[in-house]
Design an enzyme around this catalytic site. Structure first.
Site, mmCIF file in Angstrom:
data_model
loop_
_atom_site.group_PDB
_atom_site.id
_atom_site.type_symbol
_atom_site.label_atom_id
_atom_site.label_comp_id
_atom_site.label_asym_id
_atom_site.label_seq_id
_atom_site.Cartn_x
_atom_site.Cartn_y
_atom_site.Cartn_z
ATOM 1 N N SER A 98 0.819 -1.217 0.000
ATOM 2 C CA SER A 98 0.000 0.000 0.000
ATOM 3 C C SER A 98 0.849 1.261 0.000
ATOM 4 O O SER A 98 0.642 2.174 -0.816
ATOM 5 C CB SER A 98 -0.948 -0.007 1.198
ATOM 6 O OG SER A 98 -0.223 -0.035 2.430
ATOM 7 N N ASP A 99 1.819 1.344 0.928
ATOM 8 C CA ASP A 99 2.582 2.591 0.996
ATOM 9 C C ASP A 99 3.556 2.722 -0.166
ATOM 10 O O ASP A 99 3.867 3.834 -0.607
ATOM 11 C CB ASP A 99 3.296 2.743 2.338
ATOM 12 C CG ASP A 99 4.133 1.556 2.742
ATOM 13 O OD1 ASP A 99 4.172 0.559 2.003
ATOM 14 O OD2 ASP A 99 4.768 1.619 3.814
ATOM 15 N N CYS A 100 4.045 1.598 -0.713
ATOM 16 C CA CYS A 100 4.923 1.668 -1.885
ATOM 17 C C CYS A 100 4.148 2.173 -3.094
ATOM 18 O O CYS A 100 4.671 2.968 -3.893
ATOM 19 C CB CYS A 100 5.531 0.304 -2.175
ATOM 20 S SG CYS A 100 6.573 -0.312 -0.840
#
Length: 741
Positions: A453-455
């Site tokens: 998700s954060d990537c």
């Protein structure tokens, strides 16, 4: 193939010629492969690059840069150095070590599968293990900065002996003494017992049951393995296969010797079932819940009368999952642990002449990093996307990306971002219990194939920054592909409003009662994380500014729910707890960045003021901040004995995102980071920066460039705005972040 080697007593100097190592990092989407050249002719035709030299710790002999007079000039100097470490294809290769249970898996898995290493690789792996032994007692810990543990010492002792160190070598003798003091290999936690069983130096009867039949249970059951956290279930799959067949390697002379060396009593007299829950106290972070102990007893009874046809079906299904995982990830697999376990299974089932065997043998090289301390197995096949996204954002927000001298570097970075985006779902999608990947960015490479998700958030943010805020940049990533990324991000939101790492939270929280690993915390299911949630908030907020017509209501609803989750996740003392970095400075920076984009600042929000007060209470006399990895295990702030440039940068950036109105703490932080910059523009490596599963620290050595450059450039403009009476300071986004010079 595994003969004894003549090993020096100290690892202070290379065991090979460091000028002969070469890194290939610009092919196959950012694949990292180290090669040792045997002849002078080869060395002449393939010269060593500055990237090779830097990571090997060889002198670059760069001239001193003009001394920086302010933060922006320091940021300029920093990037002029760091730009030299950019690969030809646009990303920044780097080491990714820390966990001390990875290299043993590489060595043991290769040994029992009949795969080899070159003599030079073996020597440098031995040197790494010597260098990373505890400086006082000589054992090994869970990670490079932790105390000696039974898990670390047992596995690394076995690995260093396999690699060719004699039992009477001073390093081996000292480590063996520590291992015996810790209770011997029998006191190793579950993962240690498993790998030692695979090696044949522990008995499978001493392992708690790992039945593959669990995969055959109805999918609707709340404890079905597909509802576990992905790192947990993808390790469980090959573990269960090897356990079910009670895999036994050849009883070599080395295996027989290790049986005698690693225990405090005669190997053949050990009561193996009594060792199942024998765990060294130093290792024990997450003791078994009583429910887990009861379940293990029930499964132990089942093992005595397991139904052969049912076991065969369970093993066949596990093998199918292993094959799908290999194909989905180009044989790199989710991470190094399940990669080597899958490798062993494929070696057994498919055989050494198979394509799977050959691909697995080759893809081991993606994980073997050769650095200044020797060779080790990396935490993944790299940190390619993650590191690139941060340095790109740093350069755009500080204005450095607009400088003509950096244009080529930025174009290369954008080209790498473009090819790294996943444009379709996995080959084996629902059948392999995977989340969608269309539009996502990975942690490392497209070939590895996992959405994070954060990537995805940071990758999309970097792409928009480059394409829309740097004049003259090509438009390589279409709006349609950015919309695909948005679709994937929205699909990852949980009912709480928060975002987890790889997929939705699938299982109930009580599944943590079944945590079998003993050394890790919070591993059974996915959990929402503030830092993952904030990356999604910031990326969606930036996307909708650029493309205000796409899924307007859905994006607004997603951000609103995510902000509510973030409010709820704030701790009473004012900060946010970080699970992927150390620790409160890390997560609080991301939290305040995202809150600033929805209008919550020091002037408008008591939550933000509380967070600023918390950070300011931790600032040290020299202007810096420093947190220990122990903060992640204790879930409370723990000071590091020294301040750190990376954590100082995180804290100072958090204050700037919050629009903190007083210059003094930011000025002090800026001066502290500038004072540690080397004449050539670099910074020295300090303490470890990353963390996972509460207890295992992992290094992100590129952070000392990306976040220092980012903070220094932003701080210069922010302080200038404060001095001239501007109240908006420097927010995220190019329009508010550019420092014009």
């Amino acid at each position: 193939m595994w003969d004894e080697l003549d090993v020096p007593d100290s690892g202070d100097h290379f065991f090979t010629d460091p000028t002969r190592w070469r890194l290939t990092a610009h092919e196959d989407g950012g694949r990292h492969v180290w090669t040792y050249l045997q002849t002078d002719e080869q060395c002449k035709s393939w010269p060593q690059t500055d990237i090779d030299k830097y990571w090997l710790g060889l002198p670059l002999n760069y001239p001193a840069q003009t001394a920086a007079k302010n933060g922006f000039e320091a940021a300029e100097n920093g990037y002029r150095f760091y730009k030299n470490l950019q690969a030809l294809d646009g990303h920044w290769p780097c080491e990714y070590d820390g966990p001390m249970f990875l290299t043993p898996g590489l060595v043991i898995g290769s040994y029992v599968s009949g795969m080899s290493f070159t003599r030079e690789e073996r020597l440098e792996m031995i040197r790494y293990l010597i260098k990373k032994a505890h400086p006082v007692d000589g054992g090994w810990g869970l990670h490079t900065e932790g105390p000696s543990t039974a898990l670390g010492t047992a596995l690394n002792y076995a690995a260093i002996r396999i690699l060719g160190m004699r039992a009477d070598h001073p390093v081996a003798a000292k480590a063996r003494k520590v291992l015996h003091k810790l209770g011997g290999a029998a006191a190793s936690p579950a993962w240690g017992k498993f790998w030692l069983s695979v090696l044949g130096v522990y008995d499978w009867e001493g392992c708690n049951p790992i039945p593959p039949e669990l995969w055959l249970l109805p999918n609707w059951l709340p404890f079905h393995p597909h509802k576990w956290w992905i790192h947990c279930r993808m390790v469980y799959v090959p573990m269960s296969y090897l356990y079910a067949m009670r895999f036994q390697p050849d009883e070599t002379d080395l295996v027989l010797a290790l049986r005698q060396e690693m225990y405090t009593q005669n190997f053949y007299s050990i009561d193996w079932p009594a060792q199942r829950n024998n765990i060294c106290e130093v290792d024990l972070y997450a003791p078994h819940h009583p429910i887990m102990d009861i379940l293990n007893k029930i499964l132990g009874v089942y093992e005595m009368c397991s139904i052969p046809p049912l076991r065969r079906i369970g093993m066949d299904y596990s093998y199918k999952l292993i094959c799908m995982e290999d194909e989905n990830t180009s044989y790199q697999d989710l991470g190094p642990v399940n990669k080597m376990m899958n490798l062993v299974v494929r070696a057994i089932v498919d055989g050494p002449e198979s394509e799977a065997y050959k691909l697995h043998a080759d893809k081991r090289r993606d994980f073997l990093w050769v650095g200044a301390n020797g060779a080790n197995m990396s935490g993944t096949n790299g940190v390619q996307l993650w590191d690139l996204a941060f340095i790109v954002q740093a350069l755009v927000e500080t204005g450095l990306a607009e400088q003509e001298e950096h244009r080529e570097s930025m174009v290369k970075a954008l080209e790498w971002l473009e090819q790294a985006q996943m444009v379709e779902n996995p080959k084996h999608y629902e059948s392999a219990h995977r989340h969608r990947t269309k539009g996502a960015w990975p942690f490392s490479t497209k070939q590895q194939g996992y959405v994070v998700s954060d990537c995805t958030g940071e990758g999309m943010k970097a792409a928009i920054y480059l394409q829309e805020h740097v004049p003259g940049m090509p438009k390589l990533i279409s709006k349609e592909r950015l919309c695909d990324a948005v679709d994937t991000l929205i699909s990852l939101q949980n009912p709480s409003g928060g975002f987890a790492s790889y997929e939705l939270v699938r299982g109930p929280s009580w599944l943590e009662c079944l945590n079998p690993a003993e050394v890790f915390g919070r591993i059974m299911i996915e959990y929402e994380y503030p830092e993952c949630t904030t990356s999604v908030i910031t990326s969606l907020a930036i996307f909708r500014k650029q493309y205000p017509d796409y899924r307007v209501k859905d994006i607004e609803r997603t951000i609103k729910a995510a902000v509510k989750y973030l409010h709820d996740a704030q701790r009473p003392e004012g900060g946010w707890f970080g699970s992927w970095g150390i620790c409160f400075t890390y997560a609080t920076q991301f939290a305040l960045e995202s809150l600033s984009l929805v209008g919550e600042t020091y002037a408008t929000s008591e939550r933000v003021r509380k967070a600023c007060r918390f950070l300011l209470s931790k600032q040290r006399e020299d202007g810096g901040w420093g947190e220990s990895f122990q903060a992640c295990a204790d879930v409370a702030w723990v000071d590091h004995k020294e301040t750190q440039v990376v954590m100082t940068s995180w804290a100072a950036m958090a204050l700037m995102y919050a629009q903190y109105p007083e210059p003094e703490p930011i000025e002090r932080a800026m001066k502290m980071v500038m004072s540690r910059q080397q004449p050539d523009g670099s910074w020295k490596q300090e303490a470890i920066e990353g963390m996972f599963s509460r207890t295992c620290a992992i290094a992100y050595p590129s952070y000392k460039f990306s976040f220092t450059i980012w903070m220094l450039g932003k701080a210069h403009k922010y302080l200038e705005n404060l001095r001239t009476g501007k109240t908006n300071g420097v927010l995220n986004g190019h329009s508010n972040g550019t420092a014009k010079h």
